[in-house]
Design an enzyme around this catalytic site. Sequence first.
Site, mmCIF file in Angstrom:
data_model
loop_
_atom_site.group_PDB
_atom_site.id
_atom_site.type_symbol
_atom_site.label_atom_id
_atom_site.label_comp_id
_atom_site.label_asym_id
_atom_site.label_seq_id
_atom_site.Cartn_x
_atom_site.Cartn_y
_atom_site.Cartn_z
ATOM 1 N N ARG A 133 -104.442 68.686 -151.930
ATOM 2 C CA ARG A 133 -104.985 67.883 -153.028
ATOM 3 C C ARG A 133 -103.968 67.571 -154.114
ATOM 4 N NH1 ARG A 133 -109.057 72.262 -154.511
ATOM 5 N NH2 ARG A 133 -107.695 73.428 -153.115
ATOM 6 N N HIS A 175 -99.750 69.391 -157.248
ATOM 7 C CA HIS A 175 -100.491 69.311 -155.986
ATOM 8 C C HIS A 175 -100.522 70.681 -155.320
ATOM 9 C CE1 HIS A 175 -97.183 69.634 -152.992
ATOM 10 N NE2 HIS A 175 -96.443 69.150 -153.964
ATOM 11 N N CYS A 176 -101.515 70.863 -154.426
ATOM 12 C CA CYS A 176 -101.566 72.075 -153.603
ATOM 13 C C CYS A 176 -101.398 71.653 -152.149
ATOM 14 C CB CYS A 176 -102.870 72.839 -153.849
ATOM 15 S SG CYS A 176 -104.356 71.882 -153.498
ATOM 16 N N VAL A 177 -101.966 72.382 -151.214
ATOM 17 C CA VAL A 177 -101.757 72.090 -149.794
ATOM 18 C C VAL A 177 -102.384 70.760 -149.387
ATOM 19 C CG1 VAL A 177 -102.182 72.905 -147.442
ATOM 20 C CG2 VAL A 177 -101.629 74.536 -149.242
#
Length: 476
Positions: A31, A27-29
């Site tokens: 998504r 995951h990112c910030v």
Amino acid sequence: MGSTYRKTAEQVLEKIGGEENISSATHCVTRLRMVVNDTEKVNTEELENIEAVKGSFYSNGQLQIILGNGVVDKVYKELMAITGREEQSKEETKEDAGNKGNLLQRVIKVLADVFIPILPAIVTAGLLLGIDNLLTGEGIFFDEASIIDVYPQWADFADIINVIASTAFVFLPALIGWSTVKRFGGNPLLGIVMGLILVHPDLMDANAYGEAVASGESIPTWNIFGLEIQAIGYQGQVLPIFVAGIILAKLEVFLRKRIPDSIQLLLVAPIALLVTGFLAFIVIGPITFAIGNSIIDGFIWLFGTLPVFAGLLYGAVYAPLVITGMHHTFLAVDIQLTTAADGTFLWPILALSNIAQGSAAFAMYFVFKNNNLKGLSGTSGLSAWLGITEPALFGVNLRFRFPFIFAIIGSSIAGMFVTINQVLATSVGIGGVPGIFSIQIGSWGAFGIGMVIVILVPFLLTLLFARLAKPKSLNE
């Protein structure tokens, strides 16, 4: 609350085809980013009907599910707990996605991998420089005077803030070196050292190089067996350390595979740094320095000669570039403009484009009757105004199309206006409403008018079109 995140994770898992359809996940910030084995098993429509999901799309071989800041990490942990998997890094998931896409897409992906990790340091520096601007800028609170002119006791305080804020830009090659070498599998600490080598105080400052050439002053050189090498630094330059970092990482990996473990400490790092350092000063630096300056000069010429066209064009294409991921290529240009020129004329348009997408999403709040869509449009609009546009872009505006178009119209008009008025940002900050603190103080008025444009135009056009035209997409 924990049960809510677990329920969301279970729902997501069901709609993407179950655990067996996940190859890897991270995951990112905002998504969840997954590589799925069979895209046909993913039920996109039902996935996006999950209350916590704000949209989904495919990019770089990954299924990306927008959940939002503060939610995505908790849902990801629950997903990993349900499936019994170990958490994975973005690099592992990207590697699993393979080398999909054409050459341009792969280049863009590399640039994103290198520059996104250092963005928090750059944005923080930009915000702190904004505070410094408030303290030292003349004419903001007092006529023809700054706060430190009227209250000298604040001068040292402003000085300390400036030192803290400018460090990320002064030692920018060290940050890029760390990220580049890490991305290509080398020791990140060697990347930092390589970056610091290129800004060593014994070298002629890159910012003084142009003045020295113009005035006919002599450039310090090294003479190695008859080979003249200019002893200049690469302060504020992006390409020299980027290319040097790739070579350093590749050389280090090559040496580690061939040198026995018992003597790697004595040989690998010294050889890698020595060879890359010589190449940096003899070949890499001069060539990439010229290329980088040519690119910057090209942008300066375009925005200086054809400001109406350039501002209108960049304002129109920035949001579509975000969709493709190509906007990452301009981050390097922005960073170099802030360090090697008077400021960047690109970043103010970026900030206005983000605000425009948020305004269009806010308008949809007054259009939707469904409470879930209302909540999504409100929260995603606020997120875009604070610089994170994916929820607004993919969850609302692109989904219904016309808000996206009207946001582009607003950002185009505002982009043209701020370019005509020569609005510059002294640094890369938060790409939204707080971005005004990164704008040169003399341009606050023009940038403020640009903000009014991107708040009103997308909002009013979206609202009027929805009320009068009653597009079919609202019935989907």
